[in-house]
Write a protein that holds these residues in place. Structure first.
Motif, PDB file in Angstrom:
ATOM      1  N   LYS A  26       0.802  -1.215   0.000  1.00 55.93           N
ATOM      2  CA  LYS A  26       0.000   0.000   0.000  1.00 55.93           C
ATOM      3  C   LYS A  26       0.841   1.273   0.000  1.00 55.93           C
ATOM      4  O   LYS A  26       2.014   1.264   0.388  1.00 55.93           O
ATOM      5  CB  LYS A  26      -0.911   0.021   1.245  1.00 55.93           C
ATOM      6  CG  LYS A  26      -1.909  -1.126   1.324  1.00 55.93           C
ATOM      7  CD  LYS A  26      -3.032  -0.954   0.316  1.00 55.93           C
ATOM      8  CE  LYS A  26      -4.097  -2.025   0.476  1.00 55.93           C
ATOM      9  NZ  LYS A  26      -5.224  -1.847  -0.472  1.00 55.93           N
ATOM     10  N   ARG A 345      -9.339   1.284  -4.201  1.00 51.22           N
ATOM     11  CA  ARG A 345      -8.050   0.593  -4.226  1.00 51.22           C
ATOM     12  C   ARG A 345      -7.099   1.112  -5.297  1.00 51.22           C
ATOM     13  O   ARG A 345      -5.884   1.139  -5.077  1.00 51.22           O
ATOM     14  CB  ARG A 345      -8.269  -0.910  -4.427  1.00 51.22           C
ATOM     15  CG  ARG A 345      -8.850  -1.610  -3.204  1.00 51.22           C
ATOM     16  CD  ARG A 345      -8.859  -3.110  -3.383  1.00 51.22           C
ATOM     17  NE  ARG A 345      -7.530  -3.640  -3.694  1.00 51.22           N
ATOM     18  CZ  ARG A 345      -7.290  -4.915  -3.932  1.00 51.22           C
ATOM     19  NH1 ARG A 345      -8.288  -5.794  -3.923  1.00 51.22           N
ATOM     20  NH2 ARG A 345      -6.052  -5.321  -4.206  1.00 51.22           N
ATOM     21  N   ASP A 354      -3.731   0.988  -3.177  1.00 54.67           N
ATOM     22  CA  ASP A 354      -2.753  -0.003  -3.622  1.00 54.67           C
ATOM     23  C   ASP A 354      -1.552   0.707  -4.249  1.00 54.67           C
ATOM     24  O   ASP A 354      -1.709   1.705  -4.965  1.00 54.67           O
ATOM     25  CB  ASP A 354      -3.367  -0.939  -4.658  1.00 54.67           C
ATOM     26  CG  ASP A 354      -4.413  -1.874  -4.072  1.00 54.67           C
ATOM     27  OD1 ASP A 354      -4.678  -1.797  -2.858  1.00 54.67           O
ATOM     28  OD2 ASP A 354      -4.970  -2.685  -4.834  1.00 54.67           O
TER      29      ASP A 354
END
Length: 389
Positions: A26, A345, A354
């Motif tokens: 991340k 994400r 992400d």
């Protein structure tokens, strides 16, 4: 890992000089300026530009394999015109060489879809372009693929089976959705009062459509002509579906209607010929006109129709058609993420997202045919790294 000394297109703003911290898979922090402390495993971007990994919102990547005919084509189960139970995830080969070609061009996420031979083709999945097992690459199954017009008409006309008209294509879709509605009602009755109601006989097609009817997934409609787009919107209203138009070749003819109905469009293929009657209206101005009218747009290749590595070039072509550079970048990052329902994400650079990143050398246009990122990262793992200049 720390990336620093970079110009950063976050998706919401441009940071002229900034840094990005990656922890595990991340993005753990994004900052402006040069950090006070630079760890040993850091990457100096040398004032290059960082973008979120590009997203191709409609492909057949891995489900139609490169260099193979029947053996590698698992896109259309055209033995039955209504197949919502088919799942793209079960037909994708992650060892197809085109995944690497996507990664090398900074494309880190794609939606891979069943084809458009059937009025209903199956479930679309959003996946990363790095990995060996598709289950580990999956972001989420995003919706069900439907198709109107020429494709199902041609397939089943050649077999002298239903459907061979637009009326029949639409009727088959309605019938399937109505059956699933009734199936859901019967299931609810059983769960609420099992003493007086029996559960319906298991139906895998109805089960596959239940998330769609609950608006937990989206309905993706393959449409080129404006009249087919209007038919898709009609069906969506009848069944209260969360709808997305794929291709939308004649979207510019009804851009105001699409905007009023708040229907997003995944435009493409863009850099191709008018290879069939439904694409006679193909124009480079399509994406620009829809955007100007307030339609949410993304750009796609429809790989293998256009090879996936030409997604950035497709966006460049829409600039020639009237989009600005900033709008074209959004059509490859933030907007497709929103349309696919995965913007929590991917698609932007922010804490908690992400770590899917790509870096271009200073002054390089990421959409240019001759451009390639010198650094690409997917889920915090470096998949391409060259020496900076």
């Amino acid at each position: 890992m720390l990336i620093y000394n970079a110009e950063i297109y976050t998706g919401n703003e441009i940071i002229p000089t900034g840094w990005i911290e990656i922890t595990d898979k991340k993005i753990s922090a994004v900052g402006k300026g040069i950090p006070d402390t630079i760890p040993e495993n850091s990457l100096d971007a040398h004032k290059g530009t960082v973008y979120a990994g590009f997203i191709d919102a409609h492909t057949h990547l891995g489900i139609i394999e490169d260099g193979l005919d029947f053996e590698g084509d698992d896109c259309n189960e055209s033995t039955d015109p209504f197949t919502p139970q088919m799942r793209a995830i079960d037909g994708i080969n992650p060892f197809d060489r085109c995944f690497e070609e996507a990664r090398m061009r900074g494309i880190t996420t794609v939606a891979s879809s069943p084809g458009s031979a059937n009025p209903c083709g199956g479930e679309i999945c959003a996946i990363k372009t790095a990995g060996r097992c598709i289950d580990d690459m999956l972001i989420k199954n995003v919706g069900i693929k439907f198709a109107l017009g020429e494709n199902p008409k041609n397939v089943y006309n050649g077999r002298e089976e239903t459907p061979i008209t637009r009326m029949a294509v639409t009727a088959i879709i309605r019938e399937g959705l109505h059956k699933s509605q009734r199936y859901t009602h019967d299931m609810d009755s059983y769960y609420s009062d099992s003493d007086n109601y029996e559960p319906p006989e298991y139906d895998i097609k109805c089960e596959a459509l239940m998330p769609l009817l609950d608006r937990k997934q989206k309905a993706f409609f393959h449409c080129h002509r404006a009249d087919d787009i209007c038919t898709a919107m009609r069906i969506a209203k009848e069944f209260s579906l969360d709808i997305v138009i794929i291709h939308g070749t004649e979207g510019y003819k009804i851009a105001d209607i699409l905007a009023e109905e708040e229907v997003p469009v995944i435009c493409g293929p863009v850099i191709c010929d008018r290879c069939k009657p439904e694409m006679r209206g193909l124009e480079l101005k399509n994406a620009s006109i829809m955007h100007e009218n307030g339609v949410k747009i993304a750009i796609c290749t429809d790989h293998t129709v256009i090879p996936i590595q030409y997604l950035p070039l497709s966006a460049q072509a829409t600039i020639k058609g009237g989009l600005t550079f900033a709008e074209a970048i959004k059509a490859l990052t933030t907007t497709p993420a929103e349309i696919l329902g995965i913007s929590d994400r991917v698609g932007s650079i922010a804490e908690g997202m992400d770590a899917d990143l790509q870096i271009y050398r200073k002054g390089q246009n990421p959409l240019d045919l001759m451009s390639e990122p010198f650094f690409v990262m997917i889920d915090g793992k470096t998949v391409r790294r060259e020496e900076t200049l």
